[in-house]
Design an enzyme around this catalytic site. Structure first.
Site, PDB file in Angstrom:
ATOM      1  N   ASP A 134       0.686  -1.279  -0.084  1.00  0.00           N
ATOM      2  CA  ASP A 134      -0.050  -0.205   0.143  1.00  0.00           C
ATOM      3  C   ASP A 134       0.788   1.278  -0.105  1.00  0.00           C
ATOM      4  O   ASP A 134       0.376   2.254   0.625  1.00  0.00           O
ATOM      5  CB  ASP A 134      -0.894  -0.054   1.300  1.00  0.00           C
ATOM      6  CG  ASP A 134      -1.981  -1.034   1.139  1.00  0.00           C
ATOM      7  OD1 ASP A 134      -1.911  -2.104   0.275  1.00  0.00           O
ATOM      8  OD2 ASP A 134      -2.906  -1.241   2.023  1.00  0.00           O
ATOM      9  N   ASP A 138      -4.718  -0.625  -1.828  1.00  0.00           N
ATOM     10  CA  ASP A 138      -5.955  -0.578  -1.141  1.00  0.00           C
ATOM     11  C   ASP A 138      -6.862   0.055  -2.146  1.00  0.00           C
ATOM     12  O   ASP A 138      -6.386   1.046  -2.756  1.00  0.00           O
ATOM     13  CB  ASP A 138      -5.711   0.489   0.153  1.00  0.00           C
ATOM     14  CG  ASP A 138      -6.753   0.284   1.250  1.00  0.00           C
ATOM     15  OD1 ASP A 138      -7.061  -1.268   1.540  1.00  0.00           O
ATOM     16  OD2 ASP A 138      -6.984   1.197   2.083  1.00  0.00           O
ATOM     17  N   HIS A 172     -10.648   0.950  -2.844  1.00  0.00           N
ATOM     18  CA  HIS A 172     -11.914   0.865  -2.299  1.00  0.00           C
ATOM     19  C   HIS A 172     -12.934   1.584  -3.268  1.00  0.00           C
ATOM     20  O   HIS A 172     -12.671   2.373  -3.920  1.00  0.00           O
ATOM     21  CB  HIS A 172     -12.032   1.538  -0.939  1.00  0.00           C
ATOM     22  CG  HIS A 172     -11.122   1.182   0.186  1.00  0.00           C
ATOM     23  ND1 HIS A 172     -11.128  -0.065   0.277  1.00  0.00           N
ATOM     24  CD2 HIS A 172     -10.356   1.750   1.032  1.00  0.00           C
ATOM     25  CE1 HIS A 172     -10.499  -0.261   1.585  1.00  0.00           C
ATOM     26  NE2 HIS A 172      -9.505   0.911   1.804  1.00  0.00           N
ATOM     27  N   SER A 184     -15.603   1.208   5.312  1.00  0.00           N
ATOM     28  CA  SER A 184     -14.537   1.884   6.331  1.00  0.00           C
ATOM     29  C   SER A 184     -14.389   3.440   6.306  1.00  0.00           C
ATOM     30  O   SER A 184     -13.725   3.779   7.055  1.00  0.00           O
ATOM     31  CB  SER A 184     -12.918   1.352   6.099  1.00  0.00           C
ATOM     32  OG  SER A 184     -12.496   1.818   4.782  1.00  0.00           O
ATOM     33  N   HIS A 241     -10.580   7.002   1.358  1.00  0.00           N
ATOM     34  CA  HIS A 241      -8.838   7.091   0.645  1.00  0.00           C
ATOM     35  C   HIS A 241      -9.053   5.830  -0.169  1.00  0.00           C
ATOM     36  O   HIS A 241      -9.727   4.958  -0.035  1.00  0.00           O
ATOM     37  CB  HIS A 241      -8.015   6.815   1.946  1.00  0.00           C
ATOM     38  CG  HIS A 241      -8.391   5.430   2.760  1.00  0.00           C
ATOM     39  ND1 HIS A 241      -9.239   5.439   3.588  1.00  0.00           N
ATOM     40  CD2 HIS A 241      -7.807   4.216   2.290  1.00  0.00           C
ATOM     41  CE1 HIS A 241      -9.461   4.216   4.107  1.00  0.00           C
ATOM     42  NE2 HIS A 241      -8.650   3.408   3.485  1.00  0.00           N
ATOM     43  N   LYS A 249      -6.936  -4.822  -2.929  1.00  0.00           N
ATOM     44  CA  LYS A 249      -7.883  -5.752  -1.891  1.00  0.00           C
ATOM     45  C   LYS A 249      -8.705  -4.495  -1.126  1.00  0.00           C
ATOM     46  O   LYS A 249      -8.711  -3.107  -1.479  1.00  0.00           O
ATOM     47  CB  LYS A 249      -6.921  -5.706  -0.685  1.00  0.00           C
ATOM     48  CG  LYS A 249      -6.132  -4.643  -0.154  1.00  0.00           C
ATOM     49  CD  LYS A 249      -5.124  -5.072   0.897  1.00  0.00           C
ATOM     50  CE  LYS A 249      -4.101  -4.081   1.369  1.00  0.00           C
ATOM     51  NZ  LYS A 249      -5.051  -2.946   1.940  1.00  0.00           N
ATOM     52  N   GLU A 268     -14.029  -4.760   5.010  1.00  0.00           N
ATOM     53  CA  GLU A 268     -12.582  -4.332   5.279  1.00  0.00           C
ATOM     54  C   GLU A 268     -11.593  -5.228   5.072  1.00  0.00           C
ATOM     55  O   GLU A 268     -11.836  -6.596   5.446  1.00  0.00           O
ATOM     56  CB  GLU A 268     -12.532  -3.647   6.852  1.00  0.00           C
ATOM     57  CG  GLU A 268     -10.995  -3.013   7.093  1.00  0.00           C
ATOM     58  CD  GLU A 268     -10.773  -1.999   6.110  1.00  0.00           C
ATOM     59  OE1 GLU A 268     -10.518  -2.255   4.990  1.00  0.00           O
ATOM     60  OE2 GLU A 268     -10.566  -0.615   6.648  1.00  0.00           O
ATOM     61  N   ALA A 280       0.168   0.589   6.302  1.00  0.00           N
ATOM     62  CA  ALA A 280       0.821   1.283   7.567  1.00  0.00           C
ATOM     63  C   ALA A 280       1.015   0.222   8.544  1.00  0.00           C
ATOM     64  O   ALA A 280       0.464  -1.039   8.489  1.00  0.00           O
ATOM     65  CB  ALA A 280      -0.280   2.033   8.312  1.00  0.00           C
ATOM     66  N   CYS A 340      -2.352  -2.545   7.526  1.00  0.00           N
ATOM     67  CA  CYS A 340      -2.152  -3.524   6.385  1.00  0.00           C
ATOM     68  C   CYS A 340      -0.817  -4.017   6.508  1.00  0.00           C
ATOM     69  O   CYS A 340      -0.810  -5.557   6.135  1.00  0.00           O
ATOM     70  CB  CYS A 340      -2.410  -2.732   5.074  1.00  0.00           C
ATOM     71  SG  CYS A 340      -3.889  -1.955   5.023  1.00  0.00           S
TER      72      CYS A 340
END
Ligand code: VGL
Ligand code: ZN
Length: 192
Positions: A12, A54, A56, A62, A73, A98, A105, A133, A137
């Site tokens: 990420d 990431d 989304h 989330s 984000h 993902k 989540e 982070a 993740c």
């Protein structure tokens, strides 16, 4: 020091997690040159490279508007979801997206993805992990990798936490589960 059956997973390292991004990780940009050097070493040694994103939907569960903990984000296909160009990912790196389902989540790059299948195809035994982070993740990805039977090496200078104390707790937890920790310098030294 790299050997056959090693793989690198960059977790990420996307614009939204870097300074100025929607969910900026303090000093998140510091991992970029470190991981860029590691990527170069893995390329040189013909070891496979994976990068998770990431990824989304705009109304992901989330996000605060949906009752989650985070500001919006890494919305799929948005500029913030772009992987940092300075990583210089090779064209043959495998991208793992993902967190794509609106109602789920997925901190781990193994959750709902084909990452385990890819790694098994490549006969990966040892997985090097760095990115963002630490306590979300990176932690959950490394824990899943350990559960799945991989040897895990966390690149200790290639991770950053959203919260300092949370990051330290994550590192302690990974040490208890027998993840290895290595400085990137150890990966860069002594090429075969
Ligand atoms: C992450 C918070 C929310 C991460 C992803 O990549 O660590 N953290 N979504
Ligand atoms: Zn997210």
């Amino acid at each position: 020091m790299l050997r056959d059956n090693d793989a690198l997973l960059v977790v990420d390292v996307q614009r939204d997690f870097l300074p100025g991004g929607a969910l900026a990780v303090p000093d998140g940009d510091k991992v970029v040159p470190v991981l860029a050097a590691c990527i170069e070493a893995f390329v040189r040694n013909d070891c496979p490279i994976f990068a998770s994103r990431d990824w989304h939907p705009p109304d992901h569960c989330s996000f605060q508007a949906s009752g989650g903990p985070w500001p919006p984000h890494c919305i799929a296909d948005s500029p913030g979801a772009t992987i940092a160009a300075a990583l210089h990912l090779p064209a043959n790196a495998t991208i793992i997206d993902k967190g794509r389902s609106v109602d789920q989540e997925a901190y781990s790059a193994f959750e709902g993805t084909a990452l385990d299948a890819h790694l098994k195809d490549l006969h990966t035994r040892r997985l090097f992990i760095g990115g963002l982070a630490t306590e979300y993740c990176v932690l959950n990805t490394a824990l899943d990798a350990l559960r799945l039977g991989y040897e895990v090496v966390v690149l200790q200078d290639a991770i950053r936490a959203i919260d300092q104390a949370g990051g330290e707790q994550a590192i302690e937890k990974l040490q208890r589960r027998h993840a290895g920790f290595m400085h990137s310098a150890a990966v860069l030294d002594r090429q075969r």
